[in-house]
Motif scaffolding. Structure first.
Motif, PDB file in Angstrom:
ATOM      1  N   LEU A 126     -20.683  87.081  -2.014  1.00  0.00           N
ATOM      2  CA  LEU A 126     -21.736  86.416  -2.789  1.00  0.00           C
ATOM      3  C   LEU A 126     -21.535  84.917  -2.727  1.00  0.00           C
ATOM      4  O   LEU A 126     -20.408  84.430  -2.659  1.00  0.00           O
ATOM      5  CB  LEU A 126     -21.714  86.876  -4.249  1.00  0.00           C
ATOM      6  N   ASP A 127     -22.659  84.186  -2.772  1.00  0.00           N
ATOM      7  CA  ASP A 127     -22.538  82.735  -2.851  1.00  0.00           C
ATOM      8  C   ASP A 127     -22.352  82.321  -4.308  1.00  0.00           C
ATOM      9  O   ASP A 127     -22.249  83.172  -5.206  1.00  0.00           O
ATOM     10  CB  ASP A 127     -23.753  82.045  -2.212  1.00  0.00           C
ATOM     11  N   ARG A 131     -25.924  85.359  -5.051  1.00  0.00           N
ATOM     12  CA  ARG A 131     -26.758  86.032  -4.051  1.00  0.00           C
ATOM     13  C   ARG A 131     -25.902  86.517  -2.884  1.00  0.00           C
ATOM     14  O   ARG A 131     -24.862  85.943  -2.587  1.00  0.00           O
ATOM     15  CB  ARG A 131     -27.851  85.084  -3.556  1.00  0.00           C
ATOM     16  N   ALA A 132     -26.395  87.573  -2.218  1.00  0.00           N
ATOM     17  CA  ALA A 132     -25.665  88.129  -1.074  1.00  0.00           C
ATOM     18  C   ALA A 132     -25.456  87.060  -0.015  1.00  0.00           C
ATOM     19  O   ALA A 132     -26.366  86.299   0.324  1.00  0.00           O
ATOM     20  CB  ALA A 132     -26.424  89.315  -0.500  1.00  0.00           C
ATOM     21  N   ASP A 133     -24.243  87.004   0.514  1.00  0.00           N
ATOM     22  CA  ASP A 133     -23.867  85.982   1.495  1.00  0.00           C
ATOM     23  C   ASP A 133     -23.239  86.654   2.709  1.00  0.00           C
ATOM     24  O   ASP A 133     -22.086  86.428   3.040  1.00  0.00           O
ATOM     25  CB  ASP A 133     -22.908  84.980   0.846  1.00  0.00           C
ATOM     26  N   ARG A 157     -33.669  95.208  -8.339  1.00  0.00           N
ATOM     27  CA  ARG A 157     -34.515  94.483  -9.288  1.00  0.00           C
ATOM     28  C   ARG A 157     -34.814  95.388 -10.475  1.00  0.00           C
ATOM     29  O   ARG A 157     -34.873  96.612 -10.357  1.00  0.00           O
ATOM     30  CB  ARG A 157     -35.841  94.068  -8.633  1.00  0.00           C
ATOM     31  N   ASP A 158     -35.032  94.748 -11.647  1.00  0.00           N
ATOM     32  CA  ASP A 158     -35.505  95.492 -12.802  1.00  0.00           C
ATOM     33  C   ASP A 158     -36.979  95.159 -13.024  1.00  0.00           C
ATOM     34  O   ASP A 158     -37.583  94.394 -12.261  1.00  0.00           O
ATOM     35  CB  ASP A 158     -34.654  95.215 -14.042  1.00  0.00           C
ATOM     36  N   ALA A 159     -37.555  95.742 -14.067  1.00  0.00           N
ATOM     37  CA  ALA A 159     -38.980  95.544 -14.313  1.00  0.00           C
ATOM     38  C   ALA A 159     -39.321  94.093 -14.600  1.00  0.00           C
ATOM     39  O   ALA A 159     -40.464  93.666 -14.395  1.00  0.00           O
ATOM     40  CB  ALA A 159     -39.433  96.429 -15.472  1.00  0.00           C
ATOM     41  N   GLY A 160     -38.355  93.309 -15.056  1.00  0.00           N
ATOM     42  CA  GLY A 160     -38.586  91.900 -15.343  1.00  0.00           C
ATOM     43  C   GLY A 160     -38.405  91.001 -14.143  1.00  0.00           C
ATOM     44  O   GLY A 160     -38.553  89.779 -14.249  1.00  0.00           O
ATOM     45  N   GLY A 161     -38.048  91.579 -12.991  1.00  0.00           N
ATOM     46  CA  GLY A 161     -37.867  90.790 -11.789  1.00  0.00           C
ATOM     47  C   GLY A 161     -36.463  90.243 -11.595  1.00  0.00           C
ATOM     48  O   GLY A 161     -36.204  89.545 -10.610  1.00  0.00           O
ATOM     49  N   ASN A 162     -35.551  90.529 -12.501  1.00  0.00           N
ATOM     50  CA  ASN A 162     -34.176  90.058 -12.357  1.00  0.00           C
ATOM     51  C   ASN A 162     -33.505  90.772 -11.188  1.00  0.00           C
ATOM     52  O   ASN A 162     -33.642  91.987 -11.026  1.00  0.00           O
ATOM     53  CB  ASN A 162     -33.388  90.314 -13.644  1.00  0.00           C
ATOM     54  N   GLU A 163     -32.755  90.042 -10.396  1.00  0.00           N
ATOM     55  CA  GLU A 163     -32.125  90.588  -9.205  1.00  0.00           C
ATOM     56  C   GLU A 163     -30.612  90.609  -9.334  1.00  0.00           C
ATOM     57  O   GLU A 163     -30.025  89.822 -10.075  1.00  0.00           O
ATOM     58  CB  GLU A 163     -32.518  89.761  -7.966  1.00  0.00           C
ATOM     59  N   ALA A 164     -29.997  91.502  -8.572  1.00  0.00           N
ATOM     60  CA  ALA A 164     -28.536  91.570  -8.491  1.00  0.00           C
ATOM     61  C   ALA A 164     -28.167  92.096  -7.118  1.00  0.00           C
ATOM     62  O   ALA A 164     -28.997  92.670  -6.401  1.00  0.00           O
ATOM     63  CB  ALA A 164     -27.965  92.473  -9.584  1.00  0.00           C
ATOM     64  N   ALA A 165     -26.924  91.903  -6.723  1.00  0.00           N
ATOM     65  CA  ALA A 165     -26.455  92.369  -5.415  1.00  0.00           C
ATOM     66  C   ALA A 165     -26.598  93.881  -5.305  1.00  0.00           C
ATOM     67  O   ALA A 165     -26.458  94.619  -6.288  1.00  0.00           O
ATOM     68  CB  ALA A 165     -25.002  91.954  -5.214  1.00  0.00           C
ATOM     69  N   ALA A 166     -26.885  94.344  -4.091  1.00  0.00           N
ATOM     70  CA  ALA A 166     -27.087  95.777  -3.872  1.00  0.00           C
ATOM     71  C   ALA A 166     -25.805  96.576  -4.079  1.00  0.00           C
ATOM     72  O   ALA A 166     -25.843  97.725  -4.511  1.00  0.00           O
ATOM     73  CB  ALA A 166     -27.638  96.012  -2.470  1.00  0.00           C
ATOM     74  N   LEU A 167     -24.665  95.972  -3.758  1.00  0.00           N
ATOM     75  CA  LEU A 167     -23.385  96.659  -3.929  1.00  0.00           C
ATOM     76  C   LEU A 167     -22.898  96.519  -5.362  1.00  0.00           C
ATOM     77  O   LEU A 167     -22.883  95.414  -5.910  1.00  0.00           O
ATOM     78  CB  LEU A 167     -22.341  96.085  -2.972  1.00  0.00           C
TER      79      LEU A 167
END
Length: 397
Positions: A126-127, A131-133, A157-167
């Motif tokens: 992650l950077d 975010r994924a790096d 992603r959740d319903a609010g659009g918040n993102e997180a790494a796939a792993l």
């Protein structure tokens, strides 16, 4: 002083030296930019592990081995038994050689060209913004780091659009042969021994996964599915993907499920039927075995079972401090806290999620300045496994 004694002295003098510029500040900046995704949001930069074990050799590859095979150097602690239920980490960690240290090595071969016999770990760099790096790395039990090239993973992603790494912690199967990645509208399963990919369509925003026997429990904000590892068949299950505790791999698929509900001031454990998730029992977490005023206030991150013991990170009351970082070990049957690791209040909030257990009853967790550390609650010994590594790690049992 003879030559052997001099060599021993020099070795001892450098084994605890830490990096001059650890990446702690980068981890904290990344954590501050992550939006709050319920109480478990800090897990986005967490590390995952249910680990240990003897390293086995792969089947002979089609091309020369790029990294020599390694053997596990982890051994059970032989130290004296701890004197009390509340313990603290040492001022400086000792880092012993460990197969997992190769997670920091660069990728040398794609997974499609050289599948694993068993994966010890997955790692997603992650950077500083979280975010994924780079692609997900696959550390095989032969010590070779492979690149996951058979699928391109999008952030969850959740319903609010918040993102997180796939792993995330929990996506690697305990046997190290499969990985399950939640994505919006589907679950992607990768057979790491063949590099085959299977996609299972599922409704909703899916963020978390954890293995329970031959099933993957995958879910997000409002729903959880149980997906069969072999057939891919999916059915709803009445359990929270955020609260469910990772089962002990040795317990079998018929073992019941446990949820740790991290309510401030009143955390509790809830047992559920393994089939449909029907509630069996519920009990409040009890700190009666701890010296006053120690108590567990609220859980965060994933809980992990080892036999009847449950380990999970928590915010605790420590002395006169409310909201200190800690790790609790509980009796999963009664909810009684048997051991508490007091990590103080000087660390970043949500700093130290539990990653699993090793084969000798030690808890694996993130602990500054380590990316991975090992705590034996029965002896109080805490040692480092892997130094600072910015990213998310999931490890097999």
């Amino acid at each position: 002083m003879n030559e052997q004694e001099l060599r021993h002295l020099l070795t001892s003098s450098v084994e605890d030296v830490l990096p001059s510029q650890p990446a702690t500040a980068g981890w904290e900046r990344a954590g501050r930019t992550r939006r709050n995704r319920r109480a478990a949001g800090a897990v986005a930069l967490a590390v995952a592990l249910a680990g240990g074990g003897t390293v086995a050799a792969l089947r002979p590859p089609d091309q020369p081995v790029l990294v020599p095979p390694i053997a596990s150097t982890v051994t059970p602690s032989a130290g004296p038994r701890a004197t009390g239920p509340v313990q603290r980490p040492p001022a400086e960690l000792t880092f012993r050689p460990d197969p997992l240290a190769r997670l920091g090595d660069p990728v040398t071969v794609p997974l499609s060209e050289r599948p694993v016999q068993r994966a010890l770990a997955l790692f997603q760099p992650l950077d500083e913004e979280g975010r994924a790096d780079g692609p997900v790395r696959v550390l095989g039990d032969d010590g070779v780091v492979r690149g996951l090239d058979v699928v391109t993973l999008a952030p969850t992603r959740d319903a609010g659009g918040n993102e997180a790494a796939a792993l995330k912690p929990g996506v690697l199967s305990p046997d190290g042969r499969s990985a399950a990645f939640p994505q919006t509208g589907e679950l992607i399963m990768v057979d790491l021994t063949t590099a085959a990919v299977r996609r299972t369509p599922l409704d909703g925003y899916l963020e978390l996964a954890v293995w329970a026997g031959d099933r993957v429990l995958v879910g997000g904000d409002s729903r959880t599915y149980a997906v069969d590892r072999i057939s891919g068949a999916a059915s709803p299950i009445d359990v929270s993907a955020w609260d469910v505790v990772a089962p002990d791999p040795s317990a079998g698929s018929a073992a019941g499920l446990v949820e740790s509900v991290g309510e401030w001031g009143g955390p509790k454990l809830r047992s559920r039927d393994a089939g449909g998730g029907t509630i069996r029992s519920e009990q409040r977490v009890s700190g009666s075995a701890l010296p006053l005023p120690y108590q567990v206030n609220e859980f965060y991150g994933r809980g992990w079972l080892h036999g009847q013991r449950l380990a999970q990170a928590a915010w605790i009351t420590s002395g006169q401090i409310d909201g200190a970082e800690g790790v609790a070990v509980l009796d999963a049957r009664t909810g009684a806290v048997t051991h508490l690791l007091n990590l103080g209040r000087e660390r970043a909030k949500g700093c130290c999620p539990v990653l699993g257990w090793d084969g000798w009853g030690a808890v694996l967790l993130r602990l500054e300045p380590a990316a991975l550390a090992r705590w034996n609650p029965d002896t109080g010994e805490i040692t480092g496994i892997l130094r600072d590594l910015r990213g998310v790690i999931a490890l097999a049992g």
